[in-house]
Design a protein around this motif. Structure first.
Motif, PDB file in Angstrom:
ATOM      1  N   PHE A 176      51.957  26.720  34.094  1.00 41.07           N
ATOM      2  CA  PHE A 176      50.739  26.850  33.301  1.00 41.07           C
ATOM      3  C   PHE A 176      50.114  25.478  33.031  1.00 41.07           C
ATOM      4  O   PHE A 176      50.814  24.480  32.852  1.00 41.07           O
ATOM      5  N   ASP A 177      48.814  25.482  33.005  1.00 43.13           N
ATOM      6  CA  ASP A 177      48.068  24.279  32.650  1.00 43.13           C
ATOM      7  C   ASP A 177      46.956  24.703  31.686  1.00 43.13           C
ATOM      8  O   ASP A 177      45.819  24.952  32.061  1.00 43.13           O
ATOM      9  N   ARG A 190      56.583  26.322  32.448  1.00 39.62           N
ATOM     10  CA  ARG A 190      56.813  27.090  33.683  1.00 39.62           C
ATOM     11  C   ARG A 190      57.517  28.399  33.359  1.00 39.62           C
ATOM     12  O   ARG A 190      58.575  28.435  32.729  1.00 39.62           O
ATOM     13  N   LEU A 191      56.932  29.489  33.839  1.00 40.56           N
ATOM     14  CA  LEU A 191      57.533  30.814  33.730  1.00 40.56           C
ATOM     15  C   LEU A 191      58.108  31.178  35.093  1.00 40.56           C
ATOM     16  O   LEU A 191      57.439  31.023  36.119  1.00 40.56           O
ATOM     17  N   LEU A 229      61.569  30.747  30.636  1.00 40.30           N
ATOM     18  CA  LEU A 229      60.422  29.904  30.342  1.00 40.30           C
ATOM     19  C   LEU A 229      60.941  28.482  30.141  1.00 40.30           C
ATOM     20  O   LEU A 229      61.802  28.229  29.292  1.00 40.30           O
ATOM     21  N   LYS A 230      60.445  27.563  30.920  1.00 43.14           N
ATOM     22  CA  LYS A 230      60.880  26.172  30.853  1.00 43.14           C
ATOM     23  C   LYS A 230      59.771  25.332  30.275  1.00 43.14           C
ATOM     24  O   LYS A 230      58.654  25.292  30.793  1.00 43.14           O
ATOM     25  N   LEU A 231      60.091  24.634  29.178  1.00 42.62           N
ATOM     26  CA  LEU A 231      59.113  23.774  28.480  1.00 42.62           C
ATOM     27  C   LEU A 231      59.554  22.328  28.568  1.00 42.62           C
ATOM     28  O   LEU A 231      60.739  22.025  28.463  1.00 42.62           O
ATOM     29  N   GLY A 232      58.598  21.445  28.804  1.00 41.25           N
ATOM     30  CA  GLY A 232      58.896  20.010  28.847  1.00 41.25           C
ATOM     31  C   GLY A 232      57.948  19.237  27.962  1.00 41.25           C
ATOM     32  O   GLY A 232      56.705  19.428  27.995  1.00 41.25           O
ATOM     33  N   PHE A 233      58.499  18.372  27.102  1.00 37.94           N
ATOM     34  CA  PHE A 233      57.679  17.583  26.164  1.00 37.94           C
ATOM     35  C   PHE A 233      57.714  16.111  26.560  1.00 37.94           C
ATOM     36  O   PHE A 233      58.688  15.614  27.112  1.00 37.94           O
TER      37      PHE A 233
END
Length: 233
Positions: A176-177, A190-191, A229-233
């Motif tokens: 996703f953006d 990212r899903l 669901l992968k999240l990156g900060f």
């Protein structure tokens, strides 16, 4: 009988000929020019008959051979990894395979097991010899404990091709953006959906052909599905 010059882990086994019935002596003599060898028991209809490899009239340890079939270790293995990205989508999958590999049935050979109190598989019941009409179609000898040492001896009767082709894993993802991601200092989102052991093409029906322990009862291989669901900060 010498192991030298043969494949590592090659099995020593008898060569199965067929099931004994009222016509077996004539059929065996027509093929080999001599009668059925002494098997150490009085053969009864439905018993397994083995080839007298050294032609001495007796079936014993000298009639075992290491020149039949393949071992538990595949002669050939292969793997294929495929992946691509398109816009925000990504895709990957892995195939594995092996051939020229055999499994020798162990506990599956004998109905009710070696202790005569274990489970009876439906295929053992349906594919065992019951009458002379089954002599050419049965896959297993008559069910007996009295002649177990003969009927369930290691032979190519219980040697099965364990070649396979397997879709080991597959994964589809979307990155996703979205405008709010920058405000949250979210670098990526990212899903994805993936699966493991989704497809296996093989003629081996006794278990997982990739597992060397599949010649005996084991918990069956499971298919696994994940969504994340992968999240990156």
């Amino acid at each position: 009988m010498d192991e030298t010059g043969r494949r590592i882990n090659s099995r020593s086994m008898r060569k199965f000929w067929g099931f004994y019935d009222e016509t077996a002596d004539d059929r065996y003599r027509a093929e080999f020019g001599q009668g059925i060898a002494d098997h150490g028991i009085t053969l009864l209809p439905g018993d397994a008959v083995y080839v007298d490899l050294n032609n001495d009239g007796v079936i014993d340890g000298d009639d075992a051979t290491r020149d039949i079939g393949f071992t538990d270790v595949p002669e050939y293995t292969a793997g294929l990894n495929i992946g691509f990205t398109w816009k925000n989508f990504d895709f990957s999958m892995q195939w594995t395979g092996a051939w020229n590999v055999d499994r020798m049935l162990s506990e599956f050979k004998q109905p009710l097991g070696d202790t005569q109190n274990k489970g009876l598989l439906l295929c053992q019941y349906e594919d065992s010899w019951y009458s002379s009409a089954d002599s050419q179609t049965a896959k297993f000898p008559r069910i007996t404990s009295a002649h177990a040492s003969n009927n369930y001896a290691e032979s190519d009767l219980y040697l099965y091709d364990a070649s396979y082709l397997r879709l080991k894993n597959i994964e589809i993802g979307y990155n996703f953006d979205l405008p709010f991601m920058k405000k949250m200092k979210l670098n990526n989102c990212r899903l994805y959906v993936n699966g493991y052991n989704l497809l296996t093409f093989t003629n081996y029906v006794w278990g997982d052909p990739e597992n060397r322990q599949s010649s005996r009862p084991n918990y069956p291989l499971t298919r696994v599905f994940n969504i994340g669901l992968k999240l990156g900060f």
